[in-house]
Design an enzyme around this catalytic site. Structure first.
Site, mmCIF file in Angstrom:
data_model
loop_
_atom_site.group_PDB
_atom_site.id
_atom_site.type_symbol
_atom_site.label_atom_id
_atom_site.label_comp_id
_atom_site.label_asym_id
_atom_site.label_seq_id
_atom_site.Cartn_x
_atom_site.Cartn_y
_atom_site.Cartn_z
ATOM 1 N N GLU A 1 0.859 -1.273 0.192
ATOM 2 C CA GLU A 1 0.067 -0.062 0.153
ATOM 3 C C GLU A 1 0.922 1.381 -0.210
ATOM 4 O O GLU A 1 0.527 2.185 -0.656
ATOM 5 C CB GLU A 1 -1.152 0.033 1.276
ATOM 6 N N PHE B 1 -11.789 -8.060 13.293
ATOM 7 C CA PHE B 1 -10.689 -8.020 12.453
ATOM 8 C C PHE B 1 -10.435 -7.017 11.524
ATOM 9 O O PHE B 1 -11.399 -6.536 10.910
ATOM 10 C CB PHE B 1 -11.007 -9.431 11.579
ATOM 11 N N GLN B 2 -8.770 -6.937 11.478
ATOM 12 C CA GLN B 2 -8.643 -5.655 10.550
ATOM 13 C C GLN B 2 -9.295 -4.451 11.042
ATOM 14 O O GLN B 2 -9.438 -3.358 9.817
ATOM 15 C CB GLN B 2 -8.857 -6.028 8.938
ATOM 16 N N LYS C 1 -17.894 -0.992 5.496
ATOM 17 C CA LYS C 1 -18.394 -2.106 4.431
ATOM 18 C C LYS C 1 -19.622 -2.087 4.273
ATOM 19 O O LYS C 1 -20.417 -2.238 3.170
ATOM 20 C CB LYS C 1 -17.961 -3.413 4.838
ATOM 21 N N MET D 1 24.374 9.235 2.569
ATOM 22 C CA MET D 1 24.175 10.334 3.001
ATOM 23 C C MET D 1 24.408 9.992 4.730
ATOM 24 O O MET D 1 24.763 10.883 5.392
ATOM 25 C CB MET D 1 22.778 10.704 3.110
HETATM 26 C C1 LIG Z 1 12.408 5.625 5.357
HETATM 27 C C2 LIG Z 1 13.605 6.087 5.863
HETATM 28 N N1 LIG Z 1 14.362 5.615 6.863
HETATM 29 C C3 LIG Z 1 15.582 6.388 7.008
HETATM 30 C C4 LIG Z 1 15.961 7.356 6.388
HETATM 31 C C5 LIG Z 1 17.195 8.256 6.959
HETATM 32 N N2 LIG Z 1 18.270 8.179 5.683
HETATM 33 C C6 LIG Z 1 18.434 9.267 4.999
HETATM 34 S S1 LIG Z 1 19.329 9.155 3.841
HETATM 35 C C7 LIG Z 1 19.803 7.535 4.225
HETATM 36 C C8 LIG Z 1 20.740 6.534 3.513
HETATM 37 C C9 LIG Z 1 20.309 6.528 1.803
HETATM 38 O O1 LIG Z 1 21.208 5.458 1.482
HETATM 39 P P1 LIG Z 1 20.968 5.149 -0.373
HETATM 40 O O2 LIG Z 1 19.654 5.035 -0.662
HETATM 41 O O3 LIG Z 1 22.142 4.354 -0.652
HETATM 42 O O4 LIG Z 1 21.602 6.760 -0.986
HETATM 43 P P2 LIG Z 1 22.873 7.600 -0.735
HETATM 44 O O5 LIG Z 1 22.789 8.326 0.216
HETATM 45 O O6 LIG Z 1 24.020 6.340 -0.799
HETATM 46 O O7 LIG Z 1 23.100 8.056 -2.387
HETATM 47 C C10 LIG Z 1 19.104 7.208 5.251
HETATM 48 C C11 LIG Z 1 19.074 5.832 6.147
HETATM 49 C C12 LIG Z 1 15.046 8.069 5.409
HETATM 50 N N3 LIG Z 1 15.346 9.311 5.076
HETATM 51 N N4 LIG Z 1 14.261 7.395 5.258
#
Ligand SMILES: Cc1ncc(C[n+]2csc(CCOP(=O)(O)OP(=O)(O)O)c2C)c(N)n1
Lengths: 588, 218
Positions: free
Chosen positions: A52, A114-115, A164, A482
């Site tokens: 979803e 349920f749900q 529903k 990042m």
């Molecule tokens: C759902 C979610 N969980 C955690 C984060 C924290 N977060 C921001 S950037 C990142 C790393 C992203 O890594 P990647 O997709 O390999 O991209 P890169 O920075 O290497 O280009 C994380 C874990 C987030 N933004 N969103």
């Protein structure tokens, strides 16, 4: 027009009456009557996703790439809770979306059936508004109100929760005519006195800058056209937030590049040193302002926004103009022209001179040498190879997202879809599916990171089933880049859990899904590989192996001001380790 | 439906009640200067230093469509964005029009108060938000039911004070009274403080209801 029909029929009828052609959804017990109706008609096409969350982001991508309201349909309980992330994402980025959720029968509500979950309770803070429909006779009106609320004013997501038994019940359907909302009437025309005052301030400006945001894109094509005209008429420089890219063309003469944490040196310094700032459909987010007490200290600020709560929220402005961007810009341009205003040419020439000196620092510089592909180079090549086509770009979240924003030049609005406010990893692939659904013939590319793409990877299966030839261009650095960059900046280079030990083989994974896998490991093979990706008829996972340890610059370190940027040439290991002081460490 | 919240009790020294309390009182402006009075920007991750803003107390009157969930939305706004609720009352005021009136007493810096109003105004079911503190001419009242248990001198003293405050006895046993008291919040606070040593056992308060003076409607 009123007719008798069942609640489930009303849902489909309301979608048709709203001109909806595509919806994204996933069935379950509490929406089966609606799915039964969908089965028996052809006007509304349903795209079956694999999770979803994918339906929600696909609806966002659809909305952002068309300017229309995106629609998602999910079942009660887990279907609804899986929608919470995309709803919040759409709320933060002002994306119009109607999400229809099934609910257990009204007499079961509150019994832990349920749900069952309290969908309106759970989604209340994640939506602009939501409704639980208890009487089938209200359903038509509520559905049309839902579309009205989602698209009017500052756009946003809404939820209509339909038990529903209400789907089965027969009642009177109210069409979209005469649906006038009792309380919600956002102001679209700006106050003329204020617009006049703003124009006078602009005419006297010596160092002006336009700071534009996603609100320009949301306001529609007319806002973009007027912005371009106003920039041309005034000769002022223009920068934009992440969300506003494309409203002013990247090839435009007055373009400074993106501003903010990873914005260009010239954009951020222009913001810092300007004497008149014209903020248009932007909300002074913390990624933009940097340290607030040092944010553009010497400027008079004009702020145009449709959301009264955005004006004076983070930054006090001198002239706040409440209204729709297109309407206000129309008046602004008319007043500028009719009063014969001219920008102060001499002052402006000096200002552009200063800007050119900042530009000369070449803050986006990087070095591509040898066969290791630099991520910036990969985006640049992708841009060169796709710029002449009708191309839509989505992203995941991380370094690759910032590099995409920095190195892909957007010429048109609605071509760039990214999760700005919430920063949702996993947004890009379903958003690309949404955009591709609306633009079958276009080239739709998700610029991804190796970690992010795994968050909604299952949607490859959706793309294959519905013959949506989305291209996923993974900048594979094997790190959560990042996160690693911040660990280097803030946490003594201790790379806690930011390295992905066991990545899948993306080429084989693509093939397993029935898509096409492509890998590029050397700079010399990149161009051919990109050509192959573009030529591919089906969905592609492109595993672009890039320099593992590249970092994203320039950067305003946390707790610093716009004019204290860290530039790539200064970003030595020592400078990185000391860039953020103890106070800045507490920030996000 | 009436609902009422109170923030943490404020430690105030309270003067004795004035006999004429409750008539012709002007608008109350509760201003507090904390620290050096330097204004800080609200709501940013970069404003990490403790806020040094002047705090003001404001009474907001919010006219809403009486749909299910509206109260939860308003309360959720306050808790979700970290605004204070000193007092909150809700009740349907126009039955045919399906409208309710929510009265919120809140406090915050002037910028936060402005932000609260803007956030409320953009809510889909909100008709109108009026800041009764800014309009300056408003009357605020609260009703309290107060149970006091005791005998002998304490009981006599409680009754005497109740008389001075114009509280009515609405229930009595040989060892207790229930008083009904209407007035401004600070008057009720004062009365409760005085009842404390005299056997105060229970209080129920409505929270603040407020309305503007003069012939005009909101
Ligand atoms: C759902 C979610 N969980 C955690 C984060 C924290 N977060 C921001 S950037 C990142 C790393 C992203 O890594 P990647 O997709 O390999 O991209 P890169 O920075 O290497 O280009 C994380 C874990 C987030 N933004 N969103």
């Amino acid at each position: 027009m009123t007719r008798q029909m069942t609640g489930a029929e009303m849902v489909v009828q309301a979608l048709i009456d709203q001109g909806v052609e595509h919806i994204f959804g996933y069935p379950g017990g509490a929406v089966l009557p609606i799915y039964d109706e969908i089965f028996q008609q052809e006007k509304v096409q349903h795209i079956l996703v694999r999770h979803e969350q994918g339906a929600g982001h696909a609806a966002e991508g659809y909305a952002r790439s068309t300017g229309k309201v995106g629609v998602a349909l999910v079942t009660s309980g887990p279907g609804a809770t899986n929608m919470v992330t995309p709803l919040t994402d759409a709320l933060m980025d002002s994306i119009p979306m109607v999400c229809i959720t099934g609910q257990v029968a009204t007499h079961l509500i509150g019994s832990d059936a349920f749900q069952e979950c309290d969908t309106v309770g759970i989604t209340r803070p994640s939506t602009k508004h939501n409704w639980l429909v208890k009487d089938v006779n209200d359903l038509g009106r509520i559905l049309h109100e839902a579309f009205y609320v989602a698209r009017s004013g500052r756009p946003g997501p809404v939820v209509v929760d339909i038990p529903k038994d209400v789907q089965f019940a027969t009642g009177t359907y109210h069409g979209p005519q005469n649906v006038e909302h009792k309380t919600y009437h956002p102001q679209v025309r700006g106050d003329i006195g204020r617009i006049r005052a703003a124009v006078e301030l602009m005419a006297r400006a010596k160092k002006p800058v336009f700071y534009t945001g996603g609100g320009v894109v949301n306001s529609g094509p007319e806002a973009t056209r007027l912005l371009r005209e106003l920039v041309a008429a005034t000769g002022f420089p223009v920068t934009s937030t992440l969300m506003g890219l494309g409203a002013y063309p990247a090839s435009g003469e007055n373009w400074l590049g993106m501003l903010g944490m990873h914005g260009t040196y010239e954009a951020n310094n222009a913001m810092h040193d300007c004497d008149v700032m014209i903020a248009i459909g932007a909300r002074f987010d913390d990624r933009i302002t940097g340290r607030l007490d040092a944010f553009s200290p010497g400027s008079k600020k004009i702020h145009i926004d449709i959301d009264p709560s955005s004006i004076n929220k983070n930054v006090r402005v001198d002239i706040g103009i409440l209204g729709d961007v297109a309407h206000v810009l129309e008046d602004m341009l008319a007043i500028w022209k009719e009063s014969g205003h001219k920008a102060d040419e001499k002052a402006l020439a000096g200002w552009w001179g200063e800007i050119d000196r900042w530009r000369a620092r070449r803050s986006l510089a990087y070095r591509q040498s040898g066969e290791t592909i630099m991520p910036q180079y990969a985006i640049q090549r992708l841009y060169e190879k796709t710029r002449d086509r009708k191309t839509f770009i989505t992203t995941e979240v991380g370094q690759h997202q910032m590099w995409a924003a920095q190195f892909y030049g957007f010429e048109e609005p609605n071509r760039w879809m990214t999760s700005g406010g919430l920063g949702t990893m996993g947004y890009g692939l379903p958003a690309a599916i949404g955009a591709q659904t609306a633009h079958r013939d276009a080239l739709v590319i998700d610029i991804a990171g190796d970690a992010s793409i795994l968050m909604n990877m299952q949607e490859m299966s959706t793309a294959v089933q519905h013959e949506l030839p989305v291209k996923v261009f993974i900048l594979n650095n094997q790190y959560m880049g990042m996160v690693r960059q911040w660990q280097q900046l803030l946490h003594g280079n201790r790379l806690s859990h930011s390295y992905t030990e066991a990545l899948p083989d993306f080429v084989k994974l693509a093939e397993a899904y029935g898509g096409i896998g492509i890998r590029a490991e050397k700079a010399s093979e990149l161009d051919d590989a990109i050509d192959a990706m573009i030529a591919a008829k089906g969905p592609v996972l492109f595993d672009c192996r890039v320099a593992n340890l590249a970092n994203c610059f320039p950067m305003i370190p946390s707790g610093k001001a716009h004019n204290e940027m860290l530039l790539p040439e200064d970003a030595t290991d020592a400078a990185i380790a000391e860039a953020i002081d103890a106070e800045g460490r507490a920030l996000v | 439906m009436v609902l009422w919240f109170r923030g943490p009790a404020k430690a105030k020294s309270l003067p004795l009640p004035l006999a004429g309390e409750g008539r012709g009182e002007g608008p109350e402006r509760n201003e507090r200067e904390a620290g050096d009075g330097k204004t800080m920007q609200p709501g940013s991750v970069y404003a990490i230093k403790e806020g040094k803003d002047r705090t003001e107390q404001h009474t907001l009157s919010i006219l809403v469509d009486n749909e299910p969930g509206i109260l939860a939305r308003v309360i959720g706004l306050f808790s979700g964005r970290g605004y204070n609720i000193e007092s909150l009352t809700v009740s349907e005021t126009e039955h045919e029009k399906h409208r309710s009136r929510i009265t919120v007493v809140t406090n915050g810096s002037p910028a936060v108060i402005e932000q609260i109003k803007a956030q409320l105004e953009r809510m889909v079911l909100v008709h109108r938000v009026t800041d009764l503190t800014v309009t300056g001419r408003s009357i605020e009242r609260e009703l309290a039911l107060i149970k006091v248990r005791g005998s002998g001198d304490a009981r006599v003293e409680a009754l005497r004070l109740a008389d001075a405050f114009r509280a009515r006895v609405i229930d009595a046993t040989t060892e207790s009274f229930v008083f009904e008291l209407t007035g401004r919040t600070d008057k009720i606070d004062q009365f409760l403080l005085l009842m404390q040593p005299l056997g105060l056992v229970e209080v129920s308060r409505t929270g603040v209801a407020a309305i503007a003076r003069g012939p005009e409607a909101m």
